[in-house]
Design a protein around this motif. Structure first.
Motif, PDB file in Angstrom:
ATOM      1  N   LYS A 158       0.829  -1.198   0.000  1.00 20.67           N
ATOM      2  CA  LYS A 158       0.000   0.000   0.000  1.00 20.67           C
ATOM      3  C   LYS A 158       0.871   1.259   0.000  1.00 20.67           C
ATOM      4  O   LYS A 158       0.642   2.183  -0.784  1.00 20.67           O
ATOM      5  CB  LYS A 158      -0.892  -0.030   1.254  1.00 20.67           C
ATOM      6  CG  LYS A 158      -2.194   0.706   1.077  1.00 20.67           C
ATOM      7  CD  LYS A 158      -3.081   0.516   2.297  1.00 20.67           C
ATOM      8  CE  LYS A 158      -4.048   1.679   2.420  1.00 20.67           C
ATOM      9  NZ  LYS A 158      -4.868   1.590   3.636  1.00 20.67           N
ATOM     10  N   LYS A 217      -6.901  -2.848  -9.119  1.00 20.66           N
ATOM     11  CA  LYS A 217      -7.751  -2.924  -7.930  1.00 20.66           C
ATOM     12  C   LYS A 217      -8.388  -4.309  -7.727  1.00 20.66           C
ATOM     13  O   LYS A 217      -8.281  -4.896  -6.653  1.00 20.66           O
ATOM     14  CB  LYS A 217      -8.836  -1.847  -8.025  1.00 20.66           C
ATOM     15  CG  LYS A 217      -9.278  -1.299  -6.704  1.00 20.66           C
ATOM     16  CD  LYS A 217     -10.093  -0.011  -6.874  1.00 20.66           C
ATOM     17  CE  LYS A 217     -11.213  -0.210  -7.889  1.00 20.66           C
ATOM     18  NZ  LYS A 217     -11.992   1.018  -8.107  1.00 20.66           N
ATOM     19  N   ASP A 218      -9.038  -4.825  -8.782  1.00 18.78           N
ATOM     20  CA  ASP A 218      -9.744  -6.103  -8.640  1.00 18.78           C
ATOM     21  C   ASP A 218      -8.778  -7.217  -8.239  1.00 18.78           C
ATOM     22  O   ASP A 218      -9.080  -8.044  -7.376  1.00 18.78           O
ATOM     23  CB  ASP A 218     -10.418  -6.493  -9.961  1.00 18.78           C
ATOM     24  CG  ASP A 218     -11.506  -5.495 -10.324  1.00 18.78           C
ATOM     25  OD1 ASP A 218     -11.910  -4.721  -9.432  1.00 18.78           O
ATOM     26  OD2 ASP A 218     -11.931  -5.493 -11.490  1.00 18.78           O
ATOM     27  N   TYR A 222      -7.776  -6.854  -4.617  1.00 15.98           N
ATOM     28  CA  TYR A 222      -8.842  -7.311  -3.718  1.00 15.98           C
ATOM     29  C   TYR A 222      -8.893  -8.825  -3.666  1.00 15.98           C
ATOM     30  O   TYR A 222      -9.136  -9.417  -2.624  1.00 15.98           O
ATOM     31  CB  TYR A 222     -10.196  -6.738  -4.147  1.00 15.98           C
ATOM     32  CG  TYR A 222     -10.439  -5.345  -3.615  1.00 15.98           C
ATOM     33  CD1 TYR A 222     -10.454  -5.102  -2.237  1.00 15.98           C
ATOM     34  CD2 TYR A 222     -10.655  -4.272  -4.462  1.00 15.98           C
ATOM     35  CE1 TYR A 222     -10.651  -3.828  -1.745  1.00 15.98           C
ATOM     36  CE2 TYR A 222     -10.860  -2.989  -3.974  1.00 15.98           C
ATOM     37  CZ  TYR A 222     -10.856  -2.767  -2.616  1.00 15.98           C
ATOM     38  OH  TYR A 222     -11.047  -1.515  -2.112  1.00 15.98           O
ATOM     39  N   LYS A 223      -8.665  -9.441  -4.829  1.00 11.48           N
ATOM     40  CA  LYS A 223      -8.685 -10.908  -4.874  1.00 11.48           C
ATOM     41  C   LYS A 223      -7.584 -11.474  -3.967  1.00 11.48           C
ATOM     42  O   LYS A 223      -7.790 -12.434  -3.240  1.00 11.48           O
ATOM     43  CB  LYS A 223      -8.489 -11.382  -6.321  1.00 11.48           C
ATOM     44  CG  LYS A 223      -9.252 -12.654  -6.644  1.00 11.48           C
ATOM     45  CD  LYS A 223      -8.861 -13.188  -8.017  1.00 11.48           C
ATOM     46  CE  LYS A 223      -9.443 -12.378  -9.162  1.00 11.48           C
ATOM     47  NZ  LYS A 223      -8.862 -12.760 -10.472  1.00 11.48           N
ATOM     48  N   LYS A 270      -6.276  -9.964  -1.357  1.00  8.25           N
ATOM     49  CA  LYS A 270      -6.694  -9.724   0.023  1.00  8.25           C
ATOM     50  C   LYS A 270      -7.717 -10.781   0.459  1.00  8.25           C
ATOM     51  O   LYS A 270      -7.644 -11.310   1.564  1.00  8.25           O
ATOM     52  CB  LYS A 270      -7.287  -8.313   0.127  1.00  8.25           C
ATOM     53  CG  LYS A 270      -7.215  -7.744   1.519  1.00  8.25           C
ATOM     54  CD  LYS A 270      -7.528  -6.257   1.567  1.00  8.25           C
ATOM     55  CE  LYS A 270      -7.925  -5.854   2.960  1.00  8.25           C
ATOM     56  NZ  LYS A 270      -9.333  -5.487   3.100  1.00  8.25           N
ATOM     57  N   ASP A 271      -8.640 -11.111  -0.440  1.00  7.18           N
ATOM     58  CA  ASP A 271      -9.653 -12.118  -0.109  1.00  7.18           C
ATOM     59  C   ASP A 271      -9.030 -13.477   0.150  1.00  7.18           C
ATOM     60  O   ASP A 271      -9.455 -14.207   1.031  1.00  7.18           O
ATOM     61  CB  ASP A 271     -10.654 -12.256  -1.272  1.00  7.18           C
ATOM     62  CG  ASP A 271     -11.730 -11.183  -1.192  1.00  7.18           C
ATOM     63  OD1 ASP A 271     -11.765 -10.474  -0.164  1.00  7.18           O
ATOM     64  OD2 ASP A 271     -12.517 -11.060  -2.140  1.00  7.18           O
TER      65      ASP A 271
END
Lengths: 334, 334
Positions: free
Chosen positions: B247, B265-266, B269-270, B272-273
């Protein structure tokens, strides 16, 4: 002139990475002499001309899957063993290898030998923190079982290393524990806490948790070799897997992700660099009569170069000689 | 109807996250009843109408910095303690809390009580692997000191959990060690290896290293509580710091990096998930007479929901009852 024995045949990228690291070190540091142990023809393929380098030819070497103690005993002409012998005989002042870690520990203990007053040399490495300062941790796995007295010695060893090699005036010593309160941990931790807390020569800052290591809670973190090994490998495994996942999520993320990665490239490289701590050198088996330093098996020329630089500093500051004096002094007190 | 006691006041986001997780669980699972222990007025602010929820009002609660055993003894009306009492008295069949871990372990051991034949209940959690399957590890810190017999019991406990809760037919059991060879480790590891290897009821796959945990080398990984705690916190700390570094390197990387991050971004996020393993539920203090499950202190409503789902499965499969039978059977053999 500082004489450094180098095992040219150890590690995944040997001898090329080893020899190229040596070339660079010889060019940068005019006060070192290198003895390269290994296959002369293979070494010569990569070696630059220098008056300060000698090849000691041998065809025997220790493999990564050799049983350490047995390999040291049986492969008397292995490049690593010959290097250790040179240190023992005073022909070299330090040993570097990127080969079999267990075998190097055994060669360090049984060939080079430990400082009399130190019961258990510990494996010490400088690991990354987010602020870039790093911290030293030991024991990273030289000894599977430790007593509080051994952990206390690790603290003294680590403090010496941080002062002499990293130039910290008053290194903060932390004890790795399962909580920060003084009462935490098993018997070993409680006994060690008392010893560290009662030693005025150490700047003991109390218990530290594994979660906070990368935040720089201490300059030196002391633990037993079993836990230290597990923590080191957990950090490595998590970092490698996360970077791998990041790569996968980019390459499998379609065009949008690829465009993103293109723009983000510099930032991602910066992240990778901040994790790459090879400029701090290798893992030192600290407590021996001479510096014996292990480069990571996957070391490239840069890592080898920085490990030679680290060894040079260890010889420059005479940290081993100072250790001998310190422990001789303490011996009188007991 | 399954009756679950929930400490509404434990954790950083209590009571809101706890109550919202409960709302969702009540809506999805018609076979559960929830008892919410805590401040009635605060709970009511978030609670949806349901016939299957009861509030047991109390103003006392255990704080995150309370000394665990002392807190359990002195704060007899604390939400966590009342919940544990309800389980002990048979008014509830399981307990969930996101509060002080040490206090919950103490409440589990001293109020709910252990299964007679199990010497040391272990703290078990399902952790992420890169293939998304996850692995169970125990002990994560319920006990600071363990014998080989305890580690053997952890293996049996973990195998039971993986079979009953994760639906694995023949879970692979690994022993966390400082190398994969059978001869590795300290006395505790060597003794445990012999016990695990000699137990035909276990699918023992040998030693595993911390570096390989996220690669799914085993379905269940057994270790002592001190090492387990250190490894868990090392993984957590490294993951948190790496994501933080990522970050920072984006936000400090100027316009180019920000454009990159927008497109990426996507994918980020993936990533992070894939690290967010809250859907596997909380950490179970396994070996007690009833399920006692700890949500992470920072749990959101989703994590609470999945922990209730996990508890429901534990009650559905009667994994605790089966444990009792299994250990009663083994007892005869000794």
């Amino acid at each position: 002139m500082k004489k450094i024995a180098v095992d040219a045949m150890g590690g995944d990228n040997a001898p090329q990475a080893i020899v190229e690291g040596v070339n660079q070190a010889l060019a940068d540091f005019s006060d070192i002499e290198i003895q390269l142990y290994g296959d002369e023809a293979k070494i010569k393929r990569y070696l630059s001309d220098s008056e300060r380098v000698t090849i000691i030819h041998t065809e025997e070497k220790i493999n990564s899957d050799d049983e350490p103690a047995k390999a040291i005993r049986r492969k008397k002409k292995a490049s690593m063993v010959l290097g250790a012998q040179a240190v023992k005989n005073g022909e070299a002042q330090a040993l570097l290898s990127a080969g079999n870690t267990g075998a190097l520990l055994a060669a360090g203990l049984f060939v080079v030998g430990r400082i009399k007053q130190i019961d258990r040399p510990g494996l010490l490495s400088t690991l990354p923190t987010v602020d870039g300062q790093g911290f030293d941790m030991l024991d990273l796995g030289a000894n599977a079982e430790s007593t509080a007295k051994h952990l206390h010695q690790y603290a003294v060893l680590g403090s010496f290393y941080a002062k002499n090699i990293r130039g910290l005036a008053n290194p903060r010593i932390g004890l790795l524990n399962n909580g920060t309160e003084a009462s935490k941990g098993d018997t070993l931790r409680k006994d060690t806490y008392a010893l560290l807390d009662g030693d005025p020569s150490l700047h003991f800052v109390g218990n530290v948790e594994a979660r906070d290591l990368m935040n720089g809670v201490a300059d030196v973190v002391v633990t037993d070799g079993f836990t230290g090994n597990a923590v080191l490998k957990s950090i490595e495994g998590t970092a490698i897997n996360l970077m791998g996942q990041l790569k996968t999520s980019i390459t499998s993320g379609g065009l949008k992700a690829k465009i993103g990665a293109f723009f983000l490239k510099d930032s991602l490289y910066k992240l990778k660099d901040s994790l790459d701590y090879s400029s701090a050198g290798g893992a030192v088996l600290f407590g021996l009569k001479a510096p014996v330093v292990k480069c990571h098996g996957s070391s490239d020329a840069k890592a080898v170069y920085y490990t030679i630089k680290q060894i040079r500093t260890m010889l420059d500051t005479n940290v081993v000689g100072q250790l001998v004096d310190e422990f001789a002094k303490n011996e009188g007190k007991e």
